[in-house]
Design an enzyme around this catalytic site. Structure first.
Site, PDB file in Angstrom:
ATOM      1  N   LYS A 109       0.811  -1.207   0.000  1.00 20.70           N
ATOM      2  CA  LYS A 109       0.000   0.000   0.000  1.00 20.70           C
ATOM      3  C   LYS A 109       0.856   1.275   0.000  1.00 20.70           C
ATOM      4  O   LYS A 109       0.415   2.332  -0.433  1.00 20.70           O
ATOM      5  CB  LYS A 109      -0.933   0.005   1.213  1.00 20.70           C
ATOM      6  CG  LYS A 109      -1.808  -1.240   1.357  1.00 20.70           C
ATOM      7  CD  LYS A 109      -3.177  -1.033   0.818  1.00 20.70           C
ATOM      8  CE  LYS A 109      -4.176  -2.141   1.076  1.00 20.70           C
ATOM      9  NZ  LYS A 109      -3.711  -3.514   1.055  1.00 20.70           N
TER      10      LYS A 109
HETATM   11  C1  LIG Z   1      -4.326  -4.615   0.582  1.00 22.10           C
HETATM   12  C2  LIG Z   1      -3.533  -5.841   0.510  1.00 22.10           C
HETATM   13  C3  LIG Z   1      -3.846  -6.857  -0.409  1.00 22.10           C
HETATM   14  C4  LIG Z   1      -5.030  -6.756  -1.338  1.00 22.10           C
HETATM   15  O1  LIG Z   1      -4.855  -5.780  -2.311  1.00 22.10           O
HETATM   16  P1  LIG Z   1      -6.125  -5.212  -3.125  1.00 22.10           P
HETATM   17  O2  LIG Z   1      -5.590  -4.123  -3.959  1.00 22.10           O
HETATM   18  O3  LIG Z   1      -7.083  -4.717  -2.083  1.00 22.10           O
HETATM   19  O4  LIG Z   1      -6.687  -6.340  -3.886  1.00 22.10           O
HETATM   20  C5  LIG Z   1      -3.036  -7.971  -0.446  1.00 22.10           C
HETATM   21  N1  LIG Z   1      -1.989  -8.115   0.388  1.00 22.10           N
HETATM   22  C6  LIG Z   1      -1.658  -7.146   1.287  1.00 22.10           C
HETATM   23  C7  LIG Z   1      -0.502  -7.369   2.194  1.00 22.10           C
HETATM   24  C8  LIG Z   1      -2.408  -5.996   1.370  1.00 22.10           C
HETATM   25  O5  LIG Z   1      -2.086  -5.038   2.255  1.00 22.10           O
END
Ligand SMILES: *Cc1c(COP(=O)(O)O)cnc(C)c1O
Length: 497
Positions: A109
């Site tokens: 993120k």
């Molecule tokens: C948010 C997240 C996901 C999922 O990603 P999306 O874009 O919501 O599909 C997968 N793994 C981790 C570690 C995340 O923080």
């Protein structure tokens, strides 16, 4: 390039306005009115991450000047990341792991949330917005901290993060509740992630409430992955890593590369789809789910059905039954039919499911879906460690396990890029349990010292020294301890406004 809503209102806005608004006025998501021209791959050879980011993002954020966009990139992609290249590609067991977790909060993120605040503040300036911008975010763990880290101390902004009580890991919680800064608040709600997310959506759609906030000098915006200011930066790392693999001669220019993504809200994999639409030679886009496998079933059957038990898993950032960004794919599959998209979303909110048409199902050929059970996920962590000494976190392991099943079932021989979305240190207990099930149990201890010992044990096994980003949260005091009913979310927002 202008943005329009997936649900067909006549609204047509510039990128900066779409970033400010987050959600379109009719409740739909902003999508490009028409897609930019294809990238010339040749011209991207050997570029830095920052330069690649500029080349890709300018196509989507066309009302930003070159100076503005470069300033945003510079403010975000710098020494805050532990790699000069921002991301790393590690090839193990025949998979190219794209490590997206070298930012402040140890999860992918950061790739987008480190730049979003700068895109947002720039957008506000461009649009003559004088009000304070209050960011509302629902998190299943990783978004919260990454958004807090991004917005903390950014002038003209404030942020409120809602997370499901008991629905995030001890480490994730500690990372969030220790966030300093005058302009941040973190609140636990009694409910799951979907409750938190739909609560936030309702507040956004409450015109009365927003008007009152505005009179107080505050406007709302979102940092959730529906914001195009998050989606667009995520396209960059697919382009960059493809070119990197070419540079390292692991791939020839033009060769198709499959992508496997551990999926929750469908933001990360949608960025891969947008990269493919830009002409990046990607093959199958494989969406990997945990036990909350609504998406895997959808790719199988064409029916999206959230009417099922919500499961808490060891990959909590994927514990999601309503994947918001899927709406953008539905819109694309339908041939950009906004009224059809709107009617599916209405069905979803009224009865919790919808079934797409046969023609739309055929258009799904770019994608494959799969899922991994808890046991398979733990096994994938152990197998990779035993095979190569490489440690992966549970989210990445869901993808690794799904990738192997896909390989075995499809006979598809194209190479695989796997989005590695979190550092194993962030989920030390689950990883240690996978490696030594008789010594470490699942379930949170609640004690920071115990968690720290697990991190140290993991460091020893992996031979990787954890950085300050791992240690600091455990040593700091919890500052945000509020737990509220989900009905009280609006009040919590009012207090920050
Ligand atoms: C948010 C997240 C996901 C999922 O990603 P999306 O874009 O919501 O599909 C997968 N793994 C981790 C570690 C995340 O923080």
């Amino acid at each position: 390039m202008k943005y329009i809503s997936t649900r067909g209102s006549r609204e047509k806005v510039e990128a900066s306005r779409a970033i400010l608004n987050g959600l379109a006025a009719d409740g739909g998501l902003y999508v490009p009115e028409c897609f930019p021209e294809k990238l010339s791959l040749q011209s991207l050879t050997g570029l830095s991450y920052q330069e690649t980011a500029y080349r890709v993002m300018k196509l989507f954020l066309s009302d930003f000047t070159e100076e503005e966009l470069r300033a945003c990139i510079k403010a975000a992609y710098n020494e805050k990341f532990e790699r000069d290249t921002m991301v790393d590609i590690v090839t193990k067991s025949g998979l190219h792991y794209l490590e997206l977790f070298h930012g402040k909060t140890l999860a992918f993120k950061d790739m987008a949330l480190s730049i979003l605040p700068h895109l947002l503040v720039t957008s506000a300036k461009k649009n003559g917005v004088k009000e304070k911008i209050l960011i509302l975010t629902a998190t299943s763990g990783d978004t919260g901290k990454a958004a807090l880290a991004g917005f903390s101390g950014v002038e003209g902004t404030a942020i409120t993060v809602f997370y499901p009580e008991g629905g995030v890991s001890a480490f994730q919680r500690k990372q969030m509740v220790t966030e300093k800064g005058e302009n941040v608040s973190v609140v636990a709600i009694k409910g799951n992630f979907d409750d938190a997310q739909s609560g936030v959506k309702q507040i956004f759609l409450d015109e009365d409430f927003r008007q009152k906030l505005k009179e107080k000098g505050t406007i709302l915006s979102s940092a959730n992955s529906i914001n195009i200011g998050r989606l667009v930066p995520q396209i960059v790392y697919y382009v960059f890593s493809y070119m990197k693999l070419v540079e390292e001669k692991k791939l020839t220019l033009g060769e198709e590369l499959n992508v496997v993504v551990p999926t929750g809200n469908f933001g990360n994999i949608l960025a891969a789809y947008y990269a493919k639409k830009l002409g990046l030679p990607l093959g199958k886009l494989i969406s990997a789910s945990n036990d909350n496998k609504v998406l895997a079933d959808f790719f199988d059957t064409g029916k999206y059905d959230k009417n099922r038990r919500f499961m808490l898993t060891i990959s909590p950032s994927m514990d999601i039954l309503v994947s918001s960004n899927l709406e953008r794919l539905i819109y694309a599959l339908s041939g950009e039919d906004a009224s059809l998209t709107a009617s599916y979303m209405k069905e979803l909110s009224e009865k919790g499911s919808y079934q797409i048409t046969e023609a739309m199902k055929e258009a799904l050929a770019d994608f494959a879906g799969g899922s991994s059970t808890e046991e398979e996920t733990l096994l994938a962590i152990r197998e990779e460690y035993e095979a190569s000494g490489y440690m992966i976190d549970p989210h990445t392991a869901v993808a690794a396990s799904t990738a192997k099943k896909y390989l075995a079932e499809s006979g598809d021989t194209r190479q695989i890029l796997l989005a590695s979305t979190a550092s194993p240190f962030k989920f030390a207990r689950s990883v240690m349990h996978a490696l030594k099930p008789s010594e470490v149990e699942l379930g949170e201890s609640g004690h920071d010292e115990t968690e720290w010992k697990l991190i140290e044990a993991l460091a020893e096994l992996s031979g990787i020294t954890p950085g300050a980003n791992v240690k600091e949260p455990l040593e700091m005091e919890a500052l945000h301890t509020k737990v509220i009913e989900k009905e009280a979310m609006k009040e919590a927002v009012w207090e920050m406004g």
